[in-house]
Motif scaffolding. Sequence first.
Motif, short mmCIF file in Angstrom:
data_model
loop_
_atom_site.label_atom_id
_atom_site.label_comp_id
_atom_site.label_asym_id
_atom_site.label_seq_id
_atom_site.Cartn_x
_atom_site.Cartn_y
_atom_site.Cartn_z
N ARG A 1 0.85 -1.19 0.00
CA ARG A 1 0.00 0.00 0.00
C ARG A 1 0.89 1.24 0.00
NH1 ARG A 1 -4.05 -2.11 4.66
NH2 ARG A 1 -5.13 -3.62 3.36
N PRO A 2 0.41 2.34 -0.55
CA PRO A 2 1.22 3.57 -0.53
C PRO A 2 1.37 4.07 0.90
CG PRO A 2 -0.96 4.01 -1.43
CD PRO A 2 -0.86 2.53 -1.24
N LEU A 3 2.50 4.72 1.15
CA LEU A 3 2.79 5.25 2.48
C LEU A 3 1.91 6.47 2.74
CD1 LEU A 3 4.63 5.22 5.00
CD2 LEU A 3 6.14 6.77 3.77
N ARG A 4 1.24 6.44 3.87
CA ARG A 4 0.38 7.56 4.25
C ARG A 4 0.77 7.99 5.65
NH1 ARG A 4 -5.67 6.55 3.15
NH2 ARG A 4 -5.65 8.73 2.56
N LEU A 5 1.16 9.25 5.80
CA LEU A 5 1.55 9.77 7.11
C LEU A 5 0.40 10.54 7.73
CD1 LEU A 5 5.15 11.12 6.51
CD2 LEU A 5 4.48 9.10 7.78
N THR A 6 0.25 10.37 9.02
CA THR A 6 -0.74 11.15 9.75
C THR A 6 -0.15 12.53 10.01
OG1 THR A 6 0.13 10.42 11.87
CG2 THR A 6 -1.61 9.07 10.88
N ARG A 7 -0.95 13.40 10.57
CA ARG A 7 -0.48 14.74 10.89
C ARG A 7 0.69 14.66 11.88
NH1 ARG A 7 -5.01 18.62 12.79
NH2 ARG A 7 -5.67 18.12 10.70
N ARG A 8 0.58 13.78 12.87
CA ARG A 8 1.64 13.61 13.85
C ARG A 8 2.91 13.06 13.17
NH1 ARG A 8 0.69 9.58 18.63
NH2 ARG A 8 -1.24 10.74 18.65
N GLY A 9 2.75 12.12 12.25
CA GLY A 9 3.89 11.56 11.52
C GLY A 9 4.61 12.61 10.70
N ARG A 10 3.85 13.48 10.03
CA ARG A 10 4.47 14.56 9.26
C ARG A 10 5.22 15.51 10.18
NH1 ARG A 10 -0.28 13.93 6.12
NH2 ARG A 10 -1.40 15.47 7.36
#
Length: 128
Positions: A32-41
């Motif tokens: 799956r494509p990498l998806r960052l949460t707001r906290r991850g960003r």
Amino acid sequence: MGATVMAPALRGAAPRPRRDADRRGGVVEPPRPLRLTRRGRAVVWGLGAALAVAVGGAALSAQADGPVSRAVEVQRVVVASGDTLWGIAAEVAAPGEDVRDVVLRLMELNRLPSGGLQAGQTIVVPVG
């Protein structure tokens, strides 16, 4: 013979991802494509900023490793008739200092190709 009953497809439902079997017989789902949460960003940005500060701080505190040039206090001397570089070096040499070293230093300071001097020539001589 047995009858197989299939359920009708739901409208608007997303198609199921294709599953491939791996060598061991298990099911492998496609990545799956990498998806960052707001906290991850925020974490990624914070790490990038910390890295930039660390590299900048290291660059500011870097010091060159090499010979240290020390400023030498000098005075100008006009060569009189009969003066030699050896004689001038003997006058300015410190007690116990080898005159040959002083001659070499004078040649280096004045960028002289040889030890010959001419009357009226101005040279610099270290003070002290």
